[in-house]
Enzyme design. Structure first.
Site, PDB file in Angstrom:
ATOM      1  N   ASP A  53      12.054   8.801   5.718  1.00  0.00           N
ATOM      2  CA  ASP A  53      11.281   9.035   6.938  1.00  0.00           C
ATOM      3  C   ASP A  53      11.918  10.166   7.742  1.00  0.00           C
ATOM      4  O   ASP A  53      11.400  10.566   8.787  1.00  0.00           O
ATOM      5  CB  ASP A  53      11.107   7.756   7.768  1.00  0.00           C
ATOM      6  N   SER A  54      13.015  10.733   7.210  1.00  0.00           N
ATOM      7  CA  SER A  54      13.542  11.980   7.773  1.00  0.00           C
ATOM      8  C   SER A  54      12.504  13.089   7.626  1.00  0.00           C
ATOM      9  O   SER A  54      12.657  14.161   8.225  1.00  0.00           O
ATOM     10  CB  SER A  54      14.861  12.372   7.095  1.00  0.00           C
ATOM     11  N   ASP A  92      10.622   5.292   2.097  1.00  0.00           N
ATOM     12  CA  ASP A  92      10.974   4.594   3.338  1.00  0.00           C
ATOM     13  C   ASP A  92       9.751   3.924   3.933  1.00  0.00           C
ATOM     14  O   ASP A  92       8.673   4.537   4.004  1.00  0.00           O
ATOM     15  CB  ASP A  92      11.490   5.613   4.376  1.00  0.00           C
ATOM     16  N   LYS A 122      12.466   1.352   0.967  1.00  0.00           N
ATOM     17  CA  LYS A 122      13.717   1.197   1.732  1.00  0.00           C
ATOM     18  C   LYS A 122      13.360   0.761   3.155  1.00  0.00           C
ATOM     19  O   LYS A 122      12.432   1.299   3.759  1.00  0.00           O
ATOM     20  CB  LYS A 122      14.526   2.494   1.758  1.00  0.00           C
ATOM     21  N   GLU A 124      15.274  -0.411   7.014  1.00  0.00           N
ATOM     22  CA  GLU A 124      16.509  -0.394   7.809  1.00  0.00           C
ATOM     23  C   GLU A 124      16.722  -1.744   8.486  1.00  0.00           C
ATOM     24  O   GLU A 124      15.804  -2.269   9.137  1.00  0.00           O
ATOM     25  CB  GLU A 124      16.424   0.699   8.887  1.00  0.00           C
ATOM     26  N   GLU A 191      24.993   4.321   6.090  1.00  0.00           N
ATOM     27  CA  GLU A 191      24.978   5.648   6.726  1.00  0.00           C
ATOM     28  C   GLU A 191      26.037   5.723   7.826  1.00  0.00           C
ATOM     29  O   GLU A 191      26.081   4.866   8.722  1.00  0.00           O
ATOM     30  CB  GLU A 191      23.581   5.928   7.306  1.00  0.00           C
TER      31      GLU A 191
HETATM   32  O1  KIV Z   1      15.248   9.137   5.823  1.00  0.00           O
HETATM   33  C1  KIV Z   1      16.281   9.511   5.251  1.00  0.00           C
HETATM   34  O2  KIV Z   1      16.446  10.678   4.875  1.00  0.00           O
HETATM   35  C2  KIV Z   1      17.330   8.527   5.034  1.00  0.00           C
HETATM   36  C3  KIV Z   1      18.631   9.011   4.490  1.00  0.00           C
HETATM   37  C4  KIV Z   1      19.407   9.670   5.555  1.00  0.00           C
HETATM   38  C5  KIV Z   1      19.397   7.932   3.831  1.00  0.00           C
HETATM   39  O3  KIV Z   1      17.146   7.380   5.303  1.00  0.00           O
END
Ligand code: KIV
Length: 273
Positions: A53-54, A92, A122, A124, A191
């Site tokens: 989600d970056s 994510d 993924k 969090e 992280e």
């Molecule tokens: O969204 C992302 O890029 C991440 C990484 C920093 C692990 O969760």
């Protein structure tokens, strides 16, 4: 075809990542958000690709990961999956799609899996999101956990500084990692935490621990592709190693193109019909 040696060309599975940890083979993971980057990163031999989600920051220019929507994540994940032949693709779940309750979480998780064909998701968080984690796993969807600095909680943390430096937070992180493993997650991202804590977590769990800013004594590493390729300006945290300076390369190429157009050098006679 990649000039980099890929020992096993078969599609990577969550099971293979667990085997890699057992054998002591390190796992290399990178983010990708689109078809072109994903095909290059896959051909170069990464074991896993994270549709992070970056994308909210890197692709859309938002300040945090919070604004990216489920539809936008699905668009990115679909584009990546279309490109990838070998790497495991993990997508994510964006902020707000799994925190409300477990029923909503599993509904959103199923939608991502159905529409994108990603291999895993993924999420969090630890104990707080365990009901959602369990329900999604019960639906047969593999989950990678994410602890330590969790960018979706940046407004609670108030800073992107290193997490779990004090004993209380370190103990909670260790407990959360164990809970995620017991629930059935196949891996956990850690992280920006002290390397010594990440090492202890990796030694205590039999599922792979993938670090970003968590030192070398974990089972694998993940970086944001645009950061490690030198495309993200001044952003240079201590954990980031830059393998290229693509900003300069692209800037030179574009500058030369502009110059060639303006001086009527491009296109020449051979570049026309
Ligand atoms: O969204 C992302 O890029 C991440 C990484 C920093 C692990 O969760």
């Amino acid at each position: 075809m990649s000039k980099y040696i890929v020992e096993d060309p078969r599609k990577v599975t969550t099971h293979r990542l667990i085997e890699m940890k057992a054998k002591g083979d390190k796992i290399a993971m990178l983010t990708a958000y689109d078809y072109t980057m994903a095909s290059i990163v896959d051909a170069a031999g990464v074991d896993a690709i994270l549709v992070g989600d970056s994308a909210s920051n890197v692709m859309a220019g938002n300040v945090t990961t919070l604004p990216i929507t489920l539809d936008q994540m699905i668009y990115h994940a679909k584009s990546v999956v279309r490109a990838v032949k070998r790497a495991l693709v993990v997508a994510d779940m964006p902020f707000g799609t799994y925190q409300v309750n477990a029923d909503e979480a599993v509904k959103n998780a199923i939608r991502i899996m159905k529409e994108t064909h990603a291999d895993a998701l993924k999420l969090e968080g630890g104990e707080e999101i365990l009901p959602s984690v369990r329900k999604i796993l019960d639906a047969g969807i593999p989950i990678m956990g994410h602890l330590g600095l969790m960018p979706q909680s940046i407004n609670k943390f108030g800073t992107y500084a290193v997490r779990a430096k004090d004993e209380e937070e370190a103990n909670k992180l260790m407990k959360d990692a164990k809970l995620l493993e017991e629930a059935g997650c196949f891996a956990v991202v850690l992280e920006k935490i002290p390397a010594s804590l990440a090492k202890r977590v990796a030694e205590s769990l039999s599922i792979p621990i993938i670090g970003i800013g968590a030192g070398g004594d974990v089972d694998g590493q993940v970086l944001v592709c645009t950061d490690m390729l030198g495309m993200s300006g001044e952003f240079s945290p201590r954990f980031l190693r830059r393998y290229a300076n693509l900003s300069d390369v692209i800037c030179d190429a574009v500058g030369n193109y502009v110059n060639d157009v303006k001086t009527r050098d491009f296109p020449n006679e051979k570049e026309q019909y």
